[in-house]
Scaffold this motif. Structure first.
Motif, short mmCIF file in Angstrom:
data_model
loop_
_atom_site.label_atom_id
_atom_site.label_comp_id
_atom_site.label_asym_id
_atom_site.label_seq_id
_atom_site.Cartn_x
_atom_site.Cartn_y
_atom_site.Cartn_z
N ASP A 1 67.09 172.95 10.45
CA ASP A 1 66.99 171.50 10.61
C ASP A 1 67.92 171.01 11.72
N PRO B 1 57.62 177.61 9.82
CA PRO B 1 57.27 176.52 8.89
C PRO B 1 58.41 175.53 8.67
N ALA B 2 59.64 176.04 8.57
CA ALA B 2 60.79 175.15 8.40
C ALA B 2 61.01 174.29 9.64
N ALA C 1 58.44 171.49 9.68
CA ALA C 1 58.85 170.45 8.73
C ALA C 1 59.98 169.60 9.31
N ALA C 2 60.89 170.26 10.02
CA ALA C 2 62.02 169.53 10.62
C ALA C 2 61.56 168.61 11.75
N THR D 1 58.62 167.24 11.95
CA THR D 1 57.93 166.15 11.26
C THR D 1 58.94 165.11 10.76
N TYR D 2 60.08 165.58 10.28
CA TYR D 2 61.12 164.66 9.79
C TYR D 2 61.81 163.93 10.94
N ALA E 1 53.35 169.84 15.40
CA ALA E 1 53.89 168.91 14.41
C ALA E 1 53.50 167.51 14.80
#
Length: 251
Positions: free
Chosen positions: A132, A191-192, A195-196, A198-199, A251
């Motif tokens: 992240d 994948p992580a 997700a990061a 996207t955040y 993303a």
């Protein structure tokens, strides 16, 4: 400057100011606001990244993170010294705000934490582990590059000169983030990372909020700004998309 030319006319024609003694009050207030935003953002960014140094998966990663913390703090000090020439209390400044304070992670993008803390809103959100942190550093680093480009031609010459020295340092931080993310993806962290992104993407995008049009036009007339926030944001989006394509991330 010609004797019969007003300061506003001088600045509108591309004139430069070189020290606090010939800076008009309204210009001074806006310049200090710009510099304070930079200093607060660098100090808050350094504080946040300091908390994840030991989350680095190896010695090299931890050294890179520590270097980023050191250099962001040094960049803040460079601009803070300029603020000191206008009377800012530089000795007190570093301890003026709790730089590590953050909002809850699920707080909506663009939320400000403290009206007296001038950090960019994205720096009010906590990092959540190493992937992240590296992803945020890439997303925000690209935004910082766009913002610094905006100040390279500042009509306050000492600030423009400081930004010229700071820009390659910040660019290297972004390169380190992309290199680090590439390695993490190769190790299965894709994948992580998605997700990061996207955040963080909407939270970084929020720093390019439209703002007051009248204020921008005045800053532009004074030579303190050149480009509308919407254009800066579009440039950042394009650079981020290019980086994600190089990393084969969507993303």
């Amino acid at each position: 400057m010609a004797q019969d030319m007003t300061i506003d006319s001088y600045l509108a024609q591309g004139g430069k100011l070189t020290n606090p003694t010939n800076v008009p009050p309204r210009y001074r207030a806006e310049l200090l606001k710009i510099m304070a935003t930079f200093v607060d953002s660098e100090l808050a960014g350094a504080a946040g990244f300091a908390d994840v140094i030991n989350a680095g998966p190896g010695i090299k990663e931890r050294i890179a993170a520590a270097r980023i913390v050191l250099e962001k703090t040094d960049n803040a000090d460079t601009v803070l010294n300029l603020m000191g020439e206008f009377g800012a209390n530089t000795d007190r400044y570093a301890n003026h705000h709790p730089w590590t304070d953050r909002l809850p992670r699920d707080t909506p993008p663009g939320t400000a934490r403290n009206a007296h803390d001038m950090r960019l809103s994205v720096l009010n959100y906590p990092l959540d582990g190493w992937v992240d942190a590296v992803t945020m550093n890439l997303c925000m680093g690209l935004a910082v590059g766009v913002q610094l480009d905006e100040f390279l031609t500042s009509s306050y010459q000492p600030f423009a000169e400081a930004i010229r020295k700071i820009t390659p340092v910040e660019a290297r931080h972004t390169e380190l983030a992309e290199e680090g993310l590439q390695k993490l993806i190769a190790q299965g962290g894709g994948p992580a990372a998605v997700a990061a992104v996207t955040y963080w993407r909407p939270r970084v995008a929020a720093v390019f909020g439209e703002g007051a049009r009248d204020r921008f036009e005045q800053l532009k007339a004074w030579g303190l700004r050149r480009t509308p926030n919407a254009t800066l944001g579009a440039t950042w989006e394009s650079r981020l998309d290019d980086a994600l394509a190089r990393l084969d991330l969507s993303a």
